[in-house]
Design a protein around this motif. Structure first.
Motif, PDB file in Angstrom:
ATOM      1  N   GLU A 337       0.855  -1.192   0.000  1.00 32.24           N
ATOM      2  CA  GLU A 337       0.000   0.000   0.000  1.00 32.24           C
ATOM      3  C   GLU A 337       0.886   1.235   0.000  1.00 32.24           C
ATOM      4  O   GLU A 337       2.101   1.129   0.058  1.00 32.24           O
ATOM      5  CB  GLU A 337      -0.910  -0.022   1.235  1.00 32.24           C
ATOM      6  CG  GLU A 337      -1.893  -1.186   1.193  1.00 32.24           C
ATOM      7  CD  GLU A 337      -2.815  -1.203   2.401  1.00 32.24           C
ATOM      8  OE1 GLU A 337      -2.568  -0.457   3.365  1.00 32.24           O
ATOM      9  OE2 GLU A 337      -3.778  -1.995   2.355  1.00 32.24           O
ATOM     10  N   ARG A 338       0.281   2.419  -0.031  1.00 32.19           N
ATOM     11  CA  ARG A 338       1.067   3.644  -0.139  1.00 32.19           C
ATOM     12  C   ARG A 338       2.061   3.804   1.026  1.00 32.19           C
ATOM     13  O   ARG A 338       3.173   4.255   0.844  1.00 32.19           O
ATOM     14  CB  ARG A 338       0.128   4.866  -0.222  1.00 32.19           C
ATOM     15  CG  ARG A 338       0.849   6.211  -0.285  1.00 32.19           C
ATOM     16  CD  ARG A 338       1.755   6.290  -1.531  1.00 32.19           C
ATOM     17  NE  ARG A 338       2.797   7.320  -1.399  1.00 32.19           N
ATOM     18  CZ  ARG A 338       4.016   7.104  -0.935  1.00 32.19           C
ATOM     19  NH1 ARG A 338       4.398   5.897  -0.526  1.00 32.19           N
ATOM     20  NH2 ARG A 338       4.886   8.082  -0.871  1.00 32.19           N
ATOM     21  N   SER A 339       1.651   3.387   2.224  1.00 30.21           N
ATOM     22  CA  SER A 339       2.564   3.607   3.345  1.00 30.21           C
ATOM     23  C   SER A 339       2.779   2.346   4.195  1.00 30.21           C
ATOM     24  O   SER A 339       3.247   2.435   5.314  1.00 30.21           O
ATOM     25  CB  SER A 339       2.044   4.751   4.223  1.00 30.21           C
ATOM     26  OG  SER A 339       0.734   4.437   4.627  1.00 30.21           O
ATOM     27  N   ARG A 340       2.402   1.211   3.653  1.00 35.39           N
ATOM     28  CA  ARG A 340       2.712  -0.020   4.391  1.00 35.39           C
ATOM     29  C   ARG A 340       2.710  -1.239   3.464  1.00 35.39           C
ATOM     30  O   ARG A 340       2.171  -1.189   2.348  1.00 35.39           O
ATOM     31  CB  ARG A 340       1.775  -0.243   5.564  1.00 35.39           C
ATOM     32  CG  ARG A 340       0.346  -0.319   5.173  1.00 35.39           C
ATOM     33  CD  ARG A 340      -0.557  -0.314   6.378  1.00 35.39           C
ATOM     34  NE  ARG A 340      -1.915  -0.374   5.904  1.00 35.39           N
ATOM     35  CZ  ARG A 340      -2.928  -0.818   6.587  1.00 35.39           C
ATOM     36  NH1 ARG A 340      -2.771  -1.263   7.801  1.00 35.39           N
ATOM     37  NH2 ARG A 340      -4.132  -0.833   6.063  1.00 35.39           N
ATOM     38  N   VAL A 341       3.346  -2.303   3.985  1.00 37.31           N
ATOM     39  CA  VAL A 341       3.393  -3.566   3.234  1.00 37.31           C
ATOM     40  C   VAL A 341       2.690  -4.619   4.083  1.00 37.31           C
ATOM     41  O   VAL A 341       2.992  -4.771   5.272  1.00 37.31           O
ATOM     42  CB  VAL A 341       4.857  -3.994   2.958  1.00 37.31           C
ATOM     43  CG1 VAL A 341       4.906  -5.340   2.258  1.00 37.31           C
ATOM     44  CG2 VAL A 341       5.580  -2.935   2.136  1.00 37.31           C
ATOM     45  N   LYS A 342       1.743  -5.308   3.471  1.00 40.02           N
ATOM     46  CA  LYS A 342       1.017  -6.348   4.208  1.00 40.02           C
ATOM     47  C   LYS A 342       1.669  -7.704   3.928  1.00 40.02           C
ATOM     48  O   LYS A 342       1.873  -8.065   2.764  1.00 40.02           O
ATOM     49  CB  LYS A 342      -0.444  -6.382   3.759  1.00 40.02           C
ATOM     50  CG  LYS A 342      -1.245  -5.210   4.278  1.00 40.02           C
ATOM     51  CD  LYS A 342      -2.689  -5.429   3.877  1.00 40.02           C
ATOM     52  CE  LYS A 342      -3.592  -4.399   4.473  1.00 40.02           C
ATOM     53  NZ  LYS A 342      -4.943  -4.499   3.888  1.00 40.02           N
ATOM     54  N   LEU A 343       1.955  -8.439   4.989  1.00 39.54           N
ATOM     55  CA  LEU A 343       2.634  -9.725   4.838  1.00 39.54           C
ATOM     56  C   LEU A 343       1.642 -10.889   4.912  1.00 39.54           C
ATOM     57  O   LEU A 343       0.528 -10.744   5.421  1.00 39.54           O
ATOM     58  CB  LEU A 343       3.701  -9.894   5.926  1.00 39.54           C
ATOM     59  CG  LEU A 343       4.734  -8.765   6.048  1.00 39.54           C
ATOM     60  CD1 LEU A 343       5.845  -9.192   6.995  1.00 39.54           C
ATOM     61  CD2 LEU A 343       5.314  -8.396   4.680  1.00 39.54           C
ATOM     62  N   ALA A 344       2.132 -12.038   4.443  1.00 37.71           N
ATOM     63  CA  ALA A 344       1.274 -13.228   4.381  1.00 37.71           C
ATOM     64  C   ALA A 344       0.785 -13.648   5.766  1.00 37.71           C
ATOM     65  O   ALA A 344      -0.312 -14.191   5.913  1.00 37.71           O
ATOM     66  CB  ALA A 344       2.035 -14.364   3.723  1.00 37.71           C
ATOM     67  N   ASP A 345       1.586 -13.417   6.805  1.00 40.84           N
ATOM     68  CA  ASP A 345       1.173 -13.849   8.152  1.00 40.84           C
ATOM     69  C   ASP A 345       0.258 -12.825   8.825  1.00 40.84           C
ATOM     70  O   ASP A 345      -0.034 -12.944  10.018  1.00 40.84           O
ATOM     71  CB  ASP A 345       2.403 -14.144   9.016  1.00 40.84           C
ATOM     72  CG  ASP A 345       3.152 -12.874   9.416  1.00 40.84           C
ATOM     73  OD1 ASP A 345       2.830 -11.786   8.864  1.00 40.84           O
ATOM     74  OD2 ASP A 345       4.046 -12.956  10.270  1.00 40.84           O
ATOM     75  N   GLY A 346      -0.171 -11.807   8.095  1.00 37.18           N
ATOM     76  CA  GLY A 346      -1.106 -10.827   8.654  1.00 37.18           C
ATOM     77  C   GLY A 346      -0.434  -9.583   9.206  1.00 37.18           C
ATOM     78  O   GLY A 346      -1.087  -8.581   9.491  1.00 37.18           O
ATOM     79  N   THR A 347       0.922  -9.626   9.339  1.00 32.22           N
ATOM     80  CA  THR A 347       1.638  -8.446   9.841  1.00 32.22           C
ATOM     81  C   THR A 347       1.550  -7.317   8.826  1.00 32.22           C
ATOM     82  O   THR A 347       1.527  -7.551   7.620  1.00 32.22           O
ATOM     83  CB  THR A 347       3.146  -8.782  10.039  1.00 32.22           C
ATOM     84  OG1 THR A 347       3.249 -10.038  10.662  1.00 32.22           O
ATOM     85  CG2 THR A 347       3.883  -7.717  10.809  1.00 32.22           C
ATOM     86  N   SER A 348       1.581  -6.106   9.317  1.00 33.33           N
ATOM     87  CA  SER A 348       1.620  -4.925   8.451  1.00 33.33           C
ATOM     88  C   SER A 348       2.857  -4.111   8.813  1.00 33.33           C
ATOM     89  O   SER A 348       3.069  -3.809   9.986  1.00 33.33           O
ATOM     90  CB  SER A 348       0.384  -4.084   8.738  1.00 33.33           C
ATOM     91  OG  SER A 348      -0.312  -3.844   7.586  1.00 33.33           O
TER      92      SER A 348
END
Ligand SMILES: Cc1cc2nc3c(=O)[nH]c(=O)nc-3n(C[C@H](O)[C@H](O)[C@H](O)COP(=O)(O)OP(=O)(O)OC[C@H]3O[C@@H](n4cnc5c(N)ncnc54)[C@H](O)[C@@H]3O)c2cc1C
Ligand code: FES
Length: 510
Positions: A337-348
């Protein structure tokens, strides 16, 4: 260095010949110049004490026959003429006149650059050589053609914006803000015109016509050749992730890419690096040196384990963690996203800069479309000639028969690309020289250099010498008892000796 310079012996005043045993070397100075003395039998050579690549101290290198090899990235120089016989050094070492009188060695004036031997022009000599690619292999080939006194036309076509650059530096000191601009071009801009090399930038080759012996350019026009060198390198693999086409998501191959990351890093505070590859981790280190908050996301359990084994993988992880990098291993990104990356384990993860380093793909489309033999790379013979006579390939695209492993291999190493460019250049002039060099690469993480000689895709044993965690080690990757590759940290002379052993010239080393 300044103190060392003052205390090193003045060789113009003479030094005791007994200080220089057979095969030994001695650092001294002549005026302001630091000079290395080397004895080989009855002869004594005096050459510049530092490598012309990145100033490596040649006194810590390895003397093999009438050559000296640099401890840092394994360049090789002729002690008699100073010529840089093997990349990554290109420029020669200065040489001095040496005399022996009354049990002493005296070094006097600097010798003029050795006149290169002129090469008889054969009837088979090509009139027109075209090089597709302005990177490591393409540049080294063009330079070697002129060094070999080739008189014909050289056209170098590159779809890059910049003349050939020191690509390895783009993830290291330059990205970290520690290397000046002048380190980046491989040679001065005037080199090409002065050497009659017609370098055409922003010029993309669309197709090769082997029958007509010409290449077609995107946008129109053709260029005819008698010999063609394909040195099109590799391109970063793009991630098919939602959000990966945004402006703050970067890949790193070219100087333009690097400048875009630097520009992003001037305002961004938090970076996410996708993949714990060499380039990914070097980028992580450089961004940390810029004071950014850096997170690395990678699917593997340990960084670099597949290439360097678990011991080195653990060290690399620890090293980066000590410098403040946070790893998210056995994890992948799902969305940017514009200011974050979402990971497969649900972490942002917060991120205003994302660098993707998930690997590269060789640029083989031109070769494939022209009907050249392909095997996950452009297949070449021992002379680096492709399946179509007159067309050669070198660098990241070339799969060559490696005499050391007995396998056809393709690697993505700077030094190999340059050395293949040099060999291909000589072979385009008819030398029929086999490419037998042992592969070599280096990688730098903070102040820790990792050197690797040989090639081991699979091994059944890693023999560890020294202490990996103390960053003083040498790892031998073996299969069936035979050493295929050696990785080392701060064991430069052993690394050079391992390389020489793999080349089968161990007997020459004193
Ligand atoms: C950031 C970074 C750091 C690296 N660090 C290291 C390191 O520390 N150690 C190491 O051993 N290796 C390192 N490498 C790998 C090394 O740079 C490559 O192995 C090497 O550059 C390969 O050389 P090459 O000539 O095959 O390709 P390149 O250097 O990529 O050159 C390819 C050239 O071909 C041009 N081209 C491609 N297709 C066309 C076309 N159709 N028409 C016209 N031009 C075309 C490109 O514009 C480019 O000029 C690094 C790579 C990168 C990106
Ligand atoms: S400093 Fe000598 S090869 Fe790089």
């Amino acid at each position: 260095m300044a103190e060392e310079h003052k205390t090193s012996p003045d060789l113009s005043a003479g030094v005791d010949a007994a200080l220089l045993p057979e095969g030994g070397s001695l650092n001294g100075r002549v005026g302001e110049d630091e000079v290395l003395l080397v004895r080989r039998g009855a002869e004594i050579f005096a050459v510049a004490a530092h490598c012309t690549h990145y100033h490596g101290p040649l006194a810590d290198g390895l003397v093999v026959g009438e050559t000296v090899r640099c401890p840092w990235h394994h360049a090789c120089f002729n002690l008699r003429t100073g010529e840089a016989l093997r990349a990554p050094a290109i420029a020669p070492l200065a040489c001095w006149k040496v005399e022996q009188r009354g049990g002493k060695i005296f070094v006097s004036e600097k010798q003029p650059a050795a006149a290169r031997q002129s090469r008889p022009v054969t009837a088979a000599e090509p009139g027109k050589i075209v090089i597709v690619g302005g990177g490591a292999a393409g540049f080294a080939a063009a330079e070697m053609l002129r060094r070999s006194k080739y008189q014909g036309s050289i056209v170098m076509l590159s779809d890059d914006d910049a003349p050939p650059v020191d690509r390895p530096n783009l993830s290291k000191d330059y990205l970290a803000g520690k290397a000046p601009e002048e380190w980046i071009p491989l040679v001065s801009d005037s080199f090409y015109a002065e050497n009659g090399i017609d370098l055409r930038l922003r010029t993309k080759v669309a197709a090769i016509d082997p029958q007509a012996r010409q290449v077609a350019l995107v946008g129109g026009g053709t260029v005819a050749y008698d010999r063609l060198l394909l040195a099109t390198g590799a391109e970063p693999i793009r991630l098919p992730l939602p959000g990966s086409d945004q402006a703050h998501v970067h890949y790193l191959r070219t100087l333009t890419d690097c400048r875009a990351i630097i520009s992003g890093a001037t305002t961004a505070r938090r970076a996410v690096v996708l993949a714990a590859s060499f380039i990914g981790l070097e980028v992580a280190a450089s961004l940390r040196e810029r004071g950014m908050d850096v997170h690395v996301v990678a699917p593997e359990k340990r960084p670099m384990e597949r290439i360097l084994g678990p011991q080195m993988g653990d060290l690399i992880r620890k090293l980066h963690e000590e410098h403040g990098v946070t790893f998210h291993l056995e994890n992948t990104a799902n969305e940017i996203e514009r200011s974050r990356v979402k990971l497969a384990d649900g972490t942002s993860l917060d991120a205003d800069l994302v660098v993707v380093g998930v690997g590269v793909r060789p640029r083989i489309q031109l070769a494939e479309a022209a009907g050249l033999k392909i095997d996950k790379g452009v297949v070449v013979d021992a002379y680096l000639e492709t399946s179509t006579p007159g067309i050669f390939a070198a660098g990241d695209i070339a799969r060559w028969p490696d005499i050391h492993t007995g396998e056809a291999i393709r690697v993505e190493h700077w030094v190999v690309a340059e050395r293949q460019g040099q060999t291909a250049a000589r072979n385009m002039l008819g030398a029929r020289e086999k490419f037998t060099t042992v592969p070599f690469f280096w990688s730098q993480h903070y102040d820790v250099p990792i050197n690797y000689v040989g090639h081991a895709e699979h091994w059944d044993e890693i023999a560890v010498e020294g202490d990996v965690q103390a960053k003083d080690c040498l790892l031998r990757f073996k299969r069936g008892g035979r050493t295929l590759a050696v990785a080392s940290i701060y064991r430069d002379i052993e690394s050079l000796k391992a390389e020489a052993e793999m080349e089968g010239i161990a007997a020459a080393i004193p």
